[in-house]
Scaffold this active site. Structure first.
Site, mmCIF file in Angstrom:
data_model
loop_
_atom_site.group_PDB
_atom_site.id
_atom_site.type_symbol
_atom_site.label_atom_id
_atom_site.label_comp_id
_atom_site.label_asym_id
_atom_site.label_seq_id
_atom_site.Cartn_x
_atom_site.Cartn_y
_atom_site.Cartn_z
ATOM 1 C CB SER A 72 -0.888 -0.012 1.258
ATOM 2 O OG SER A 72 -1.448 1.266 1.503
ATOM 3 C CE1 TYR B 198 -4.101 -1.634 5.182
ATOM 4 C CE2 TYR B 198 -3.190 0.489 4.544
ATOM 5 C CZ TYR B 198 -3.708 -0.746 4.205
ATOM 6 O OH TYR B 198 -3.807 -1.100 2.881
#
Length: 289
Positions: free
Chosen positions: A188, A201
């Site tokens: 990501s 995250y």
């Protein structure tokens, strides 16, 4: 300098890799074509042939995972959808089977190392050795750090970082023994920079990126027949975002099919070359670089 879309950048990158490989092999290059202007998808005009290959895609029941599963199946691979969402996963497999593809569902919580080991052993007993592993399963909890619980942090880090590591521990050594294979870890933009309410995250994706780099280096040492690719994906119009942010501006999100095409492109690189990392983001991605 004028801006270019994720598809255009990806097309140019893959075209350059393919031209080099074709030149060395003394054959005509495959030409990448796409609809970058429409912002939809891209494809190789000479399709990637994954016939006879077995692939496992975690989180394959919906969103990006389902897009990857469909791309791999259409390229000829036998696909195992590994997910905790049984009903959705079985629907994906049923639709592919109706279309003549080989697809199976396996209920799997990647956070459980023993379950991961048992799943891989079960596939091996069925003479279903994993040639392609796509670690896609991921979760997030959007909260300020001061409001997070230990359970929430553990769930995010266990799913996004430990899960892929558990899969790699079981499958990488088997690939080394066979002398070939490819592992794709979905990363990501959070692996490159941080933002508020994304502490666990970002930490998990940053850790997975470091692990992917290390695995790539070890594959160079252990077996040159094994590819390792990390794909840094920008925002996509999938349940992962839309369920948490239903009012998100979808004009700033890309289709998961574009990222699924990137996976296929990484798998298409000829022997002797490698794609250790790819970046696929929307044209107006706010979190890059």
């Amino acid at each position: 300098m004028s801006a270019v879309s994720a598809e255009t950048v990806l097309l140019a990158t893959v075209a350059g890799i393919e031209e080099e490989a074709a030149d060395r092999a003394g054959r005509p290059p495959m030409v990448c074509t796409g609809t970058a202007a429409k912002g939809r998808t891209l494809a190789l005009n000479s399709p990637v042939d994954l016939s006879g290959r077995c692939a496992v895609v975690t989180g394959g029941a919906r969103g990006l995972g389902a897009s990857i599963v469909h791309r791999l199946a259409r390229a000829g691979a036998s696909v195992c959808v590994a997910d905790v969402r049984r009903e959705e996963g079985e629907k994906v497999c049923a639709a592919l089977t109706v279309d003549g593809h080989d697809a199976r569902f396996m209920e799997l919580d990647v956070r459980d190392a023993d379950s991961v080991a048992a799943a891989v052993q079960e596939l091996a007993r069925a003479a279903w050795e994993v040639d392609i592993l796509v670690n896609n399963a991921a979760v997030d909890v959007t909260k300020p750090i001061e409001h997070l619980t230990a359970e929430e942090v553990t769930r995010v880090v266990s799913t996004n970082l430990l899960g892929p590591m558990y899969l790699c521990l079981e499958i990488y050594r088997r690939m080394v023994a066979r002398g070939e294979g490819h592992i794709v870890n979905i990363l990501s933009t959070a692996a490159n920079r941080t933002w508020t309410e994304a502490g666990p995250y970002s930490a998990s994706k940053t850790g997975l990126r470091a692990f992917t780099h290390t695995l790539f280096q070890e594959a160079q040492r252990d077996c040159l027949g094994i590819g390792v690719t990390g794909i840094i994906a920008g925002g996509m119009e999938t349940p992962f975002i839309m369920e948490r942010f239903p009012d998100a501006d979808t004009s700033k999100l890309q289709s998961p099919d574009v990222v699924a095409d990137a996976v296929l492109c990484a798998l298409s690189v000829q022997p002797g070359s490698a794609v250790p990392e790819m970046v696929v983001i929307p044209l107006n991605e706010p979190s890059w670089p």
